[in-house]
Design a protein around this motif. Structure first.
Motif, PDB file in Angstrom:
ATOM      1  N   ASN A 240      41.610  17.776  29.047  1.00 10.09           N
ATOM      2  CA  ASN A 240      41.690  18.961  28.196  1.00 10.09           C
ATOM      3  C   ASN A 240      42.785  19.907  28.674  1.00 10.09           C
ATOM      4  O   ASN A 240      42.623  20.626  29.643  1.00 10.09           O
ATOM      5  N   LYS A 241      43.909  19.899  27.985  1.00  6.38           N
ATOM      6  CA  LYS A 241      45.050  20.690  28.469  1.00  6.38           C
ATOM      7  C   LYS A 241      45.223  22.006  27.711  1.00  6.38           C
ATOM      8  O   LYS A 241      46.024  22.846  28.080  1.00  6.38           O
ATOM      9  N   ASN A 242      44.472  22.175  26.642  1.00  6.60           N
ATOM     10  CA  ASN A 242      44.627  23.382  25.836  1.00  6.60           C
ATOM     11  C   ASN A 242      44.142  24.603  26.595  1.00  6.60           C
ATOM     12  O   ASN A 242      43.314  24.505  27.486  1.00  6.60           O
ATOM     13  N   ASP A 243      44.653  25.771  26.206  1.00  7.04           N
ATOM     14  CA  ASP A 243      44.119  27.005  26.743  1.00  7.04           C
ATOM     15  C   ASP A 243      42.676  27.133  26.284  1.00  7.04           C
ATOM     16  O   ASP A 243      42.353  26.842  25.139  1.00  7.04           O
ATOM     17  N   ARG A 244      41.837  27.569  27.176  1.00  6.40           N
ATOM     18  CA  ARG A 244      40.442  27.727  26.782  1.00  6.40           C
ATOM     19  C   ARG A 244      40.227  29.127  26.244  1.00  6.40           C
ATOM     20  O   ARG A 244      40.457  30.119  26.923  1.00  6.40           O
TER      21      ARG A 244
ATOM     22  N   ILE B  47      30.668  19.897  35.138  1.00  2.00           N
ATOM     23  CA  ILE B  47      30.238  20.395  33.826  1.00  2.00           C
ATOM     24  C   ILE B  47      28.713  20.451  33.762  1.00  2.00           C
ATOM     25  O   ILE B  47      28.121  21.409  33.262  1.00  2.00           O
TER      26      ILE B  47
ATOM     27  N   PRO C 279      37.057  25.943  37.219  1.00  2.62           N
ATOM     28  CA  PRO C 279      37.454  27.147  36.490  1.00  2.62           C
ATOM     29  C   PRO C 279      37.920  26.805  35.069  1.00  2.62           C
ATOM     30  O   PRO C 279      38.240  25.654  34.781  1.00  2.62           O
ATOM     31  N   ASP C 280      37.934  27.808  34.189  1.00  4.15           N
ATOM     32  CA  ASP C 280      38.438  27.603  32.828  1.00  4.15           C
ATOM     33  C   ASP C 280      39.902  27.992  32.723  1.00  4.15           C
ATOM     34  O   ASP C 280      40.572  27.649  31.757  1.00  4.15           O
TER      35      ASP C 280
ATOM     36  N   ARG D 269      34.531  30.476  22.841  1.00  4.79           N
ATOM     37  CA  ARG D 269      33.891  29.940  21.649  1.00  4.79           C
ATOM     38  C   ARG D 269      32.745  30.877  21.294  1.00  4.79           C
ATOM     39  O   ARG D 269      32.434  31.797  22.053  1.00  4.79           O
TER      40      ARG D 269
ATOM     41  N   GLY E 188      43.354  29.316  35.521  1.00  7.33           N
ATOM     42  CA  GLY E 188      43.757  29.681  36.863  1.00  7.33           C
ATOM     43  C   GLY E 188      43.587  28.557  37.856  1.00  7.33           C
ATOM     44  O   GLY E 188      43.295  27.417  37.484  1.00  7.33           O
TER      45      GLY E 188
ATOM     46  N   ILE F 124      33.758  13.223  37.436  1.00  9.51           N
ATOM     47  CA  ILE F 124      34.382  14.367  36.769  1.00  9.51           C
ATOM     48  C   ILE F 124      33.399  15.096  35.855  1.00  9.51           C
ATOM     49  O   ILE F 124      33.666  16.206  35.428  1.00  9.51           O
TER      50      ILE F 124
ATOM     51  N   ASP G 160      32.548  19.266  26.174  1.00 10.59           N
ATOM     52  CA  ASP G 160      33.429  19.341  27.340  1.00 10.59           C
ATOM     53  C   ASP G 160      33.514  17.995  28.044  1.00 10.59           C
ATOM     54  O   ASP G 160      34.564  17.615  28.545  1.00 10.59           O
TER      55      ASP G 160
ATOM     56  N   GLN H   4      41.258  23.459  39.406  1.00 14.12           N
ATOM     57  CA  GLN H   4      41.751  24.118  38.202  1.00 14.12           C
ATOM     58  C   GLN H   4      41.158  23.430  36.987  1.00 14.12           C
ATOM     59  O   GLN H   4      40.446  22.440  37.119  1.00 14.12           O
ATOM     60  N   LYS H   5      41.471  23.997  35.795  1.00 16.36           N
ATOM     61  CA  LYS H   5      40.691  23.559  34.646  1.00 16.36           C
ATOM     62  C   LYS H   5      40.879  22.083  34.318  1.00 16.36           C
ATOM     63  O   LYS H   5      39.941  21.338  34.232  1.00 16.36           O
ATOM     64  N   ASP H   6      42.086  21.639  34.175  1.00 13.60           N
ATOM     65  CA  ASP H   6      42.235  20.220  33.839  1.00 13.60           C
ATOM     66  C   ASP H   6      42.652  19.448  35.075  1.00 13.60           C
ATOM     67  O   ASP H   6      43.281  19.964  35.971  1.00 13.60           O
TER      68      ASP H   6
ATOM     69  N   ASN I  17      36.930  16.305  28.522  1.00 11.05           N
ATOM     70  CA  ASN I  17      37.315  16.089  29.913  1.00 11.05           C
ATOM     71  C   ASN I  17      37.968  14.725  30.112  1.00 11.05           C
ATOM     72  O   ASN I  17      38.905  14.567  30.887  1.00 11.05           O
ATOM     73  N   ILE I  18      37.435  13.728  29.413  1.00  8.38           N
ATOM     74  CA  ILE I  18      37.968  12.375  29.554  1.00  8.38           C
ATOM     75  C   ILE I  18      39.406  12.342  29.066  1.00  8.38           C
ATOM     76  O   ILE I  18      40.281  11.743  29.677  1.00  8.38           O
TER      77      ILE I  18
END
Lengths: 404, 281
Positions: A39-43, B274, A89-90, A46, A92, B270, A31, B9-11, A35-36
């Motif tokens: 990360n735009k994908n739907d989570r 995590i 959040p992952d 896993r 929302g 950031i 992550d 939010q997530k990203d 993060n750098i």
């Protein structure tokens, strides 16, 4: 109320956690790297992950207080952590307007070696006060905590009560728009608790508040809305009312195992409440409650009394039914008897109550003697059928009128 | 007055430069919190100890003494260092200890704040700043000791000595920058910290800390490439007032470190959510 601004808005919030530490740490590293890159994908889940929170939606306006209840592990603290910005959040979105104050850990930043006065500055700085603000408020804090005498003593020599007093006194100086509270209200002795509550109620008027608590009286006293969380999702969300969520909370929290003690002279072989024999029985508020207890005697007992005590969820006794008090002395007619007692109007308010039964022998001079049988958590009742929820467990019916 | 709005939010859909701006703002804006945390730690440290500040420099001093012994007794034969060997070795070990502390600073300070990190939201940059304050405090003591030694060995006072604090600030910046990139991983796996301690122990031998750079050979090339070398050499030159060697290398490292420091800070910022998620108890 309706036109006040929305300060907390939560939309489709989800959060996942990992069950296994080693895997969790490895995902952490992944992550960090993801993060750098942004990360735009739907989570998706896993391996070994689960949703700790799933699709949470609500909003809180200024002046409203939202209570979060649910069993342990329902996701309450996770939700608070996200709202407080400690974890992301992952899925929302959370939108918070204004200054956020959190009453989650009292006395954060305290160093035990240093004096109370020095620690006021440490704690205050962590909570986001400036030096000038603390300078201005330090006397007020000391007075609020009522520990002036010991303020220059190292905090490690404080009692735990004194420490939380000092911690709360500092935190109470916050002037937030959004207040997040996690079960820290039960601090100090009774008089200080009252003080805490009064300080809080002053804050409540101008804040949007979210509070996590297991104490329903507390929730009932300050909340306007209530969310019952179960397994990471909202089970019930009540706006402007509390009874339904609280009723369901009591159904969700685990049952207390019953236990039987006694000297073996008799045993309770059956208990019926309103002719039902289930472990938990729903009964209606203000309706009659009928209790039937079957006793089997091994030796002859001449006279006895029965007491039934009603305990609330916090294991506090709230009401008692006593044959002795009702001037009924039981002189058993045989080896196997049924004792019946009827309460005409059940004045207990909605909620879960556990029944403890004690049977004692009566000796000369009508004195209660040995305990013949003691049944802890013999049965539970769920009082339902009243929309009015109060933090007091008993509701008396009054006759009201006015005169000039 | 409009209320400040926070969005979680997530990203981080916010623009990178905006996050960077917030990060820099928090770094300099958290001065009071950082100072408070630093004084708290320093006070607590000294209030509970009789020997007090001695602990700040006892390790480098003793390792210097060991090398002086080795050299004086002829146990190891060291090439000429150009200045009295005790001055050389004391300056080397003291500066090296500052560098080492600087690299470990973000990790150790974040670790120490773990309990509040998982419960309270405050500018995390304050942890780095407070660590730097603490380091400067400890370093000031070491620098005084070093000046004392220089004068004791009759090297006299040179005006370039006034530049020494600046060089130390640069060296600390360099060290902290490295530390910032390691910290998020170091907080997740304890192995990382161990590797760093172990690795730095080895790197010291390819840095002119206790002996000079050899005239030729593979070792010379390695030591010349080693980015720690200019830190030690320039600092030492400034103290004794000799012509600075490795100056351009030193300046280019600092030039790169400066922007990297803020990128590191951003990475740190950031990464904290995590880390908190994985460690919160």
């Amino acid at each position: 109320m309706e036109n006040k601004e929305v300060l907390i808005k939560v939309e489709g919030l989800s959060k996942k956690f990992c069950k296994d530490l080693k895997t969790s740490l490895w995902y952490g590293v992944k992550d960090l790297v993801a993060n750098i890159k942004g990360n735009k994908n739907d989570r998706l889940l896993r391996n070994k992950e689960f949703w700790a929170l799933q699709d949470i939606n609500f909003e809180v306006r200024r002046g409203e207080c939202l209570g979060l209840i649910g069993h342990n592990g329902a996701g309450k603290s996770t939700l608070l952590k996200i709202l407080n910005g400690l974890i992301n959040p992952d899925a929302g979105k959370v939108t918070i307007k204004g200054k956020v104050g959190a009453l989650i850990e009292l006395g954060a930043g305290f160093n035990p070696i240093l004096s109370g006065r020095e620690n006021i500055y440490n704690n205050g700085a962590v909570l986001g006060f400036s030096k000038e603000e603390i300078d201005k408020k330090v006397e007020e804090i000391i007075d609020f905590a009522e520990i002036r005498e010991f303020i220059d003593m190292p905090v490690q020599n404080y009692s735990s009560g004194m420490k939380v007093r000092l911690g709360f006194a500092v935190a109470a100086q916050m002037e937030p728009d959004v207040l997040i509270i996690d079960e820290v209200l039960a601090v100090g002795d009774v008089s200080f608790k009252v003080k805490c509550f009064n300080a809080l109620e002053k804050l409540l008027e101008r804040c949007a508040v979210i509070i996590v608590s297991h104490s329903m009286p507390q929730i009932a006293r300050i909340c306007t809305d209530l969310i019952l969380l179960g397994g990471g999702s909202i089970v019930i969300h009540e706006k402007g009312g509390l009874s339904l969520a609280i009723e369901n909370y009591y159904k969700l929290v685990g049952n207390i195992n019953s236990a039987e003690l006694g000297n073996g002279t008799l045993n309770v072989s059956n208990i019926l409440i309103n002719n039902q024999s289930d472990e938990i029985i729903d009964v209606l508020y203000k309706e009659p409650l009928q209790l039937k207890i079957k006793l089997n005697f091994k030796t002859i007992i001449e006279r006895l009394t029965i007491k039934v005590t009603f305990f609330d969820v916090e294991q506090k006794p709230v009401a008692q039914l006593s044959s002795f008090n009702d001037k009924m002395i039981i002189e058993p007619l045989g080896n196997e008897i049924w004792i019946t007692s009827v309460v005409n109007d059940l004045f207990l308010n909605v909620g879960r109550y556990t029944l403890h039964i004690v049977i004692r022998e009566l000796i000369e001079g009508n004195k209660e003697s040995d305990i013949l049988c003691l049944l802890r958590s013999a049965r539970s009742i769920n009082v339902i059928g009243n929309n009015y929820y109060s933090h007091a467990p008993c509701l008396m019916a009054g006759e009201w009128n006015q005169e000039i | 007055m409009p209320l400040e709005t926070k969005i979680y939010q997530k990203d981080n859909r916010l623009k990178l430069n905006r996050v960077l701006k917030a990060c820099v703002k928090d770094f300099f804006g958290s001065h009071f919190l950082a100072k408070q945390l630093a004084t708290r730690d320093i006070r607590a440290q000294y209030r509970q100890s009789y020997l007090g500040i001695i602990w700040a420099f006892i390790t480098p001093v003793f390792s210097a003494l060991v090398w002086i012994m080795l050299s004086v007794t002829g146990t190891v034969k060291l090439s000429d260092t150009g200045i009295p060997y005790p001055v050389y070795v004391f300056s080397g070990t003291l500066i090296w200890s500052i560098l080492k502390e600087a690299i470990n600073l973000p990790t150790s300070n974040t670790n120490a704040a773990r309990s509040i990190l998982t419960k309270i939201n405050f500018p995390k940059e304050a942890l780095i700043l407070s660590g730097m304050y603490k380091l400067f405090f400890n370093s000031a003591i070491k620098i005084l000791l070093l000046v004392l030694i220089v004068i004791l060995f009759g090297l006299g006072f040179s005006w370039s000595l006034l530049l020494f604090p600046l060089v130390i600030v640069c060296a600390v910046l360099f060290g902290v920058t490295i530390g910032l990139f390691i910290t998020p991983f170091g907080l997740i796996y304890t192995d990382v910290g161990k590797i760093i301690t172990f690795g730095l122990g080895l790197v010291m031998y390819i840095t002119p800390v206790v002996y000079a750079i050899p005239q030729e050979g593979v070792m010379r090339t390695i030591m010349e490439i080693n980015p720690f070398t200019p830190m030690i050499i320039v600092a030492r030159n400034v103290i004794v007032g000799s012509n600075p060697e490795f100056l351009s290398y030193f300046l280019s490292i600092i030039g790169i470190s400066f922007p990297l420091f803020f990128i590191g800070l951003l990475f740190y910022r950031i990464s904290i959510p995590i880390i908190v998620e994985r460690l919160s108890a």
